[in-house]
Design a protein around this motif. Structure first.
Motif, PDB file in Angstrom:
ATOM      1  N   TRP A   1      -4.648  10.280 -14.537  1.00  0.00           N
ATOM      2  CA  TRP A   1      -5.925   9.591 -14.309  1.00  0.00           C
ATOM      3  C   TRP A   1      -5.704   8.132 -13.946  1.00  0.00           C
ATOM      4  O   TRP A   1      -6.386   7.585 -13.071  1.00  0.00           O
ATOM      5  CB  TRP A   1      -6.819   9.678 -15.552  1.00  0.00           C
ATOM      6  CG  TRP A   1      -7.488  11.014 -15.729  1.00  0.00           C
ATOM      7  CD1 TRP A   1      -7.288  11.921 -16.726  1.00  0.00           C
ATOM      8  CD2 TRP A   1      -8.485  11.603 -14.870  1.00  0.00           C
ATOM      9  NE1 TRP A   1      -8.080  13.035 -16.548  1.00  0.00           N
ATOM     10  CE2 TRP A   1      -8.832  12.868 -15.414  1.00  0.00           C
ATOM     11  CE3 TRP A   1      -9.103  11.184 -13.704  1.00  0.00           C
ATOM     12  CZ2 TRP A   1      -9.768  13.698 -14.824  1.00  0.00           C
ATOM     13  CZ3 TRP A   1     -10.053  12.025 -13.102  1.00  0.00           C
ATOM     14  CH2 TRP A   1     -10.368  13.261 -13.672  1.00  0.00           C
ATOM     15  N   LEU A   2      -4.734   7.489 -14.598  1.00  0.00           N
ATOM     16  CA  LEU A   2      -4.459   6.086 -14.303  1.00  0.00           C
ATOM     17  C   LEU A   2      -3.776   5.907 -12.955  1.00  0.00           C
ATOM     18  O   LEU A   2      -3.851   4.828 -12.359  1.00  0.00           O
ATOM     19  CB  LEU A   2      -3.572   5.494 -15.408  1.00  0.00           C
ATOM     20  CG  LEU A   2      -4.223   5.362 -16.791  1.00  0.00           C
ATOM     21  CD1 LEU A   2      -3.202   4.932 -17.829  1.00  0.00           C
ATOM     22  CD2 LEU A   2      -5.383   4.361 -16.737  1.00  0.00           C
ATOM     23  N   SER A   3      -3.117   6.949 -12.457  1.00  0.00           N
ATOM     24  CA  SER A   3      -2.433   6.859 -11.162  1.00  0.00           C
ATOM     25  C   SER A   3      -3.412   6.920  -9.991  1.00  0.00           C
ATOM     26  O   SER A   3      -3.153   6.332  -8.928  1.00  0.00           O
ATOM     27  CB  SER A   3      -1.415   7.990 -11.029  1.00  0.00           C
ATOM     28  OG  SER A   3      -0.359   7.852 -11.955  1.00  0.00           O
ATOM     29  N   ILE A   4      -4.516   7.630 -10.164  1.00  0.00           N
ATOM     30  CA  ILE A   4      -5.458   7.846  -9.057  1.00  0.00           C
ATOM     31  C   ILE A   4      -5.983   6.538  -8.466  1.00  0.00           C
ATOM     32  O   ILE A   4      -5.978   6.367  -7.229  1.00  0.00           O
ATOM     33  CB  ILE A   4      -6.606   8.771  -9.503  1.00  0.00           C
ATOM     34  CG1 ILE A   4      -6.058  10.188  -9.750  1.00  0.00           C
ATOM     35  CG2 ILE A   4      -7.715   8.807  -8.454  1.00  0.00           C
ATOM     36  CD1 ILE A   4      -7.076  11.152 -10.352  1.00  0.00           C
ATOM     37  N   PRO A   5      -6.462   5.569  -9.277  1.00  0.00           N
ATOM     38  CA  PRO A   5      -6.945   4.308  -8.674  1.00  0.00           C
ATOM     39  C   PRO A   5      -5.865   3.572  -7.889  1.00  0.00           C
ATOM     40  O   PRO A   5      -6.158   2.973  -6.848  1.00  0.00           O
ATOM     41  CB  PRO A   5      -7.392   3.495  -9.896  1.00  0.00           C
ATOM     42  CG  PRO A   5      -7.666   4.495 -10.965  1.00  0.00           C
ATOM     43  CD  PRO A   5      -6.672   5.589 -10.739  1.00  0.00           C
ATOM     44  N   PHE A   6      -4.622   3.625  -8.361  1.00  0.00           N
ATOM     45  CA  PHE A   6      -3.542   2.956  -7.639  1.00  0.00           C
ATOM     46  C   PHE A   6      -3.281   3.637  -6.295  1.00  0.00           C
ATOM     47  O   PHE A   6      -3.015   2.972  -5.290  1.00  0.00           O
ATOM     48  CB  PHE A   6      -2.264   2.954  -8.481  1.00  0.00           C
ATOM     49  CG  PHE A   6      -2.304   1.994  -9.640  1.00  0.00           C
ATOM     50  CD1 PHE A   6      -2.153   0.634  -9.445  1.00  0.00           C
ATOM     51  CD2 PHE A   6      -2.491   2.456 -10.934  1.00  0.00           C
ATOM     52  CE1 PHE A   6      -2.180  -0.253 -10.507  1.00  0.00           C
ATOM     53  CE2 PHE A   6      -2.529   1.585 -12.001  1.00  0.00           C
ATOM     54  CZ  PHE A   6      -2.369   0.223 -11.793  1.00  0.00           C
ATOM     55  N   ILE A   7      -3.349   4.972  -6.267  1.00  0.00           N
ATOM     56  CA  ILE A   7      -3.147   5.700  -5.013  1.00  0.00           C
ATOM     57  C   ILE A   7      -4.253   5.356  -4.013  1.00  0.00           C
ATOM     58  O   ILE A   7      -3.989   5.091  -2.835  1.00  0.00           O
ATOM     59  CB  ILE A   7      -3.110   7.212  -5.265  1.00  0.00           C
ATOM     60  CG1 ILE A   7      -1.896   7.589  -6.130  1.00  0.00           C
ATOM     61  CG2 ILE A   7      -3.071   7.985  -3.949  1.00  0.00           C
ATOM     62  CD1 ILE A   7      -1.903   9.025  -6.624  1.00  0.00           C
ATOM     63  N   LEU A   8      -5.506   5.328  -4.483  1.00  0.00           N
ATOM     64  CA  LEU A   8      -6.632   4.996  -3.607  1.00  0.00           C
ATOM     65  C   LEU A   8      -6.524   3.564  -3.084  1.00  0.00           C
ATOM     66  O   LEU A   8      -6.798   3.304  -1.900  1.00  0.00           O
ATOM     67  CB  LEU A   8      -7.950   5.190  -4.359  1.00  0.00           C
ATOM     68  CG  LEU A   8      -8.277   6.635  -4.772  1.00  0.00           C
ATOM     69  CD1 LEU A   8      -9.566   6.677  -5.582  1.00  0.00           C
ATOM     70  CD2 LEU A   8      -8.377   7.537  -3.550  1.00  0.00           C
ATOM     71  N   ALA A   9      -6.125   2.644  -3.960  1.00  0.00           N
ATOM     72  CA  ALA A   9      -5.931   1.255  -3.527  1.00  0.00           C
ATOM     73  C   ALA A   9      -4.825   1.175  -2.487  1.00  0.00           C
ATOM     74  O   ALA A   9      -4.919   0.420  -1.509  1.00  0.00           O
ATOM     75  CB  ALA A   9      -5.596   0.372  -4.729  1.00  0.00           C
ATOM     76  N   GLY A  10      -3.755   1.970  -2.682  1.00  0.00           N
ATOM     77  CA  GLY A  10      -2.663   1.990  -1.716  1.00  0.00           C
ATOM     78  C   GLY A  10      -3.111   2.498  -0.356  1.00  0.00           C
ATOM     79  O   GLY A  10      -2.729   1.949   0.684  1.00  0.00           O
ATOM     80  N   ILE A  11      -3.931   3.545  -0.350  1.00  0.00           N
ATOM     81  CA  ILE A  11      -4.439   4.086   0.916  1.00  0.00           C
ATOM     82  C   ILE A  11      -5.271   3.037   1.645  1.00  0.00           C
ATOM     83  O   ILE A  11      -5.136   2.839   2.862  1.00  0.00           O
ATOM     84  CB  ILE A  11      -5.270   5.356   0.662  1.00  0.00           C
ATOM     85  CG1 ILE A  11      -4.359   6.482   0.145  1.00  0.00           C
ATOM     86  CG2 ILE A  11      -5.989   5.801   1.939  1.00  0.00           C
ATOM     87  CD1 ILE A  11      -5.106   7.715  -0.314  1.00  0.00           C
TER      88      ILE A  11
ATOM     89  N   GLY B   1       0.816  -1.207   0.000  1.00  0.00           N
ATOM     90  CA  GLY B   1       0.000   0.000   0.000  1.00  0.00           C
ATOM     91  C   GLY B   1       0.852   1.260   0.000  1.00  0.00           C
ATOM     92  O   GLY B   1       0.586   2.210  -0.756  1.00  0.00           O
ATOM     93  N   ILE B   2       1.878   1.282   0.841  1.00  0.00           N
ATOM     94  CA  ILE B   2       2.779   2.442   0.887  1.00  0.00           C
ATOM     95  C   ILE B   2       3.492   2.611  -0.451  1.00  0.00           C
ATOM     96  O   ILE B   2       3.661   3.738  -0.948  1.00  0.00           O
ATOM     97  CB  ILE B   2       3.806   2.282   2.023  1.00  0.00           C
ATOM     98  CG1 ILE B   2       3.100   2.299   3.388  1.00  0.00           C
ATOM     99  CG2 ILE B   2       4.862   3.383   1.961  1.00  0.00           C
ATOM    100  CD1 ILE B   2       2.355   3.582   3.689  1.00  0.00           C
ATOM    101  N   PHE B   3       3.893   1.509  -1.045  1.00  0.00           N
ATOM    102  CA  PHE B   3       4.535   1.549  -2.360  1.00  0.00           C
ATOM    103  C   PHE B   3       3.616   2.196  -3.395  1.00  0.00           C
ATOM    104  O   PHE B   3       4.036   3.088  -4.152  1.00  0.00           O
ATOM    105  CB  PHE B   3       4.912   0.134  -2.794  1.00  0.00           C
ATOM    106  CG  PHE B   3       5.075  -0.034  -4.277  1.00  0.00           C
ATOM    107  CD1 PHE B   3       6.205   0.440  -4.935  1.00  0.00           C
ATOM    108  CD2 PHE B   3       4.093  -0.675  -5.031  1.00  0.00           C
ATOM    109  CE1 PHE B   3       6.360   0.288  -6.303  1.00  0.00           C
ATOM    110  CE2 PHE B   3       4.240  -0.838  -6.388  1.00  0.00           C
ATOM    111  CZ  PHE B   3       5.369  -0.351  -7.032  1.00  0.00           C
ATOM    112  N   LEU B   4       2.361   1.767  -3.440  1.00  0.00           N
ATOM    113  CA  LEU B   4       1.420   2.336  -4.407  1.00  0.00           C
ATOM    114  C   LEU B   4       1.221   3.828  -4.171  1.00  0.00           C
ATOM    115  O   LEU B   4       1.180   4.616  -5.119  1.00  0.00           O
ATOM    116  CB  LEU B   4       0.079   1.603  -4.327  1.00  0.00           C
ATOM    117  CG  LEU B   4       0.042   0.144  -4.800  1.00  0.00           C
ATOM    118  CD1 LEU B   4      -1.347  -0.448  -4.570  1.00  0.00           C
ATOM    119  CD2 LEU B   4       0.418   0.035  -6.277  1.00  0.00           C
ATOM    120  N   ILE B   5       1.096   4.218  -2.906  1.00  0.00           N
ATOM    121  CA  ILE B   5       0.890   5.637  -2.588  1.00  0.00           C
ATOM    122  C   ILE B   5       2.092   6.463  -3.033  1.00  0.00           C
ATOM    123  O   ILE B   5       1.945   7.492  -3.721  1.00  0.00           O
ATOM    124  CB  ILE B   5       0.654   5.819  -1.077  1.00  0.00           C
ATOM    125  CG1 ILE B   5      -0.660   5.165  -0.650  1.00  0.00           C
ATOM    126  CG2 ILE B   5       0.633   7.313  -0.727  1.00  0.00           C
ATOM    127  CD1 ILE B   5      -0.840   5.086   0.854  1.00  0.00           C
TER     128      ILE B   5
END
Length: 289
Positions: A260-270, A226-230
């Motif tokens: 736009w493609l980064s946003i879902p990964f950030i949310l998943a990381g959180i 999760g931290i990695f994705l964020i």
């Protein structure tokens, strides 16, 4: 030597002219050997070395690691390649599908070897995740256990890839509008942000952070991933503001495709970082069928 000069030059001067050929040499006078491919291979080798030590340290059988290497390398290439054309050039699927799957392109009416020039990091991430799901089903290793450890080495490989982009004078930054920056002479004569190097340095810092977190015991399963994705996709999101658009349809968009493609990964990381899952062992069963 050239890469070293680029990394230290901004500290001693305001402007640098960059005009290195992407090709190192040609094998048999036909097949080009490029900095990008060499750096990509070096990034994979570095990740292989670090991950091998992690598996050995945690007592996972070597055959499990060898299988992981095969799955992740295939997942990276297939996902990154397909991701580029799905997200940025979908017309290739009906106009030139052969160029998606083979390292060739039609130039002046004839097909020529050009290498795999289109790779998308978001597609590569999805490809790796799918590959790890298949790998875990085969080996009975825990999915979150595996991705927590892959999160350590993934930024290291990504840093090498971005330096390769720099050597190719591609994924360039926007003009600085001032007397500082890097002039990519193979593109134009404008001083620009070296966005590739911004990303490379960011990813090296993230690698160090992930390595530090790994030394701390009893982290919840999925926390490191999760931290990695964020961290990685937040860095990508921010640095995109300094990049030129990759394709024409991004012009005029408030956020470009990469953001736009980064946003879902950030949310998943959180979500993963906040989820208080208990630490889990590496495996359910260390079978090697």
């Amino acid at each position: 030597m050239e890469v070293f000069l680029v990394l230290v030059y901004p500290m001693i001067a305001a402007l640098i002219h960059w005009n290195i050929s992407p090709e190192i040499t040609k094998l048999f006078g036909v097949f080009p050997v490029r900095y990008y491919g060499l750096l990509f291979a070096m990034g994979i080798a570095a990740a292989y070395y670090v991950m091998a030590r992690i598996y050995k340290k945690e007592g996972i059988p070597p055959e499990q690691f060898e299988r992981l290497a095969i799955y992740t390398i295939l997942g990276t290439f297939i996902g990154a390649r397909l991701g580029h054309f799905i997200f940025y050039q979908p017309e290739y699927f009906w106009k030139a599908p052969i160029e998606i799957f083979l390292p060739i392109a039609k130039i002046d009416g004839a097909y020529r070897f050009v290498g795999f020039g289109g790779l998308a990091s978001h597609g590569g991430t999805l490809g790796i995740l799918i590959a790890i799901i298949l790998y875990c089903r085969k080996t009975k290793l825990g999915f979150l256990w595996v991705v927590d450890r892959l999160a350590i080495v993934a930024p290291l490989t990504s840093a090498f890839i971005r330096i390769g982009n720099f050597m190719n004078s591609e994924i360039i930054g926007k003009p600085t509008g001032e007397g500082y920056g890097i002039i990519f002479q193979r593109v134009d004569n404008l001083p620009r942000h070296p966005a590739q190097l911004y990303e490379a340095v960011s990813y090296l810092v993230i690698f160090c952070v992930m390595l530090f977190l790994y030394q701390k015991n009893n982290r919840p399963s999925g926390f490191m991933f999760g931290i990695f994705l964020i961290l990685l996709f937040s860095a990508r999101f921010c640095i995109e503001f300094f990049k030129e658009d990759q394709v024409a349809f991004e012009q005029g968009m408030a956020l470009n495709m990469g953001q736009w493609l980064s946003i879902p990964f950030i949310l998943a990381g959180i979500a993963l970082a906040l989820y208080k899952n208990k630490p889990t062992p590496a495996t359910v069963s260390l079978t090697t069928d």
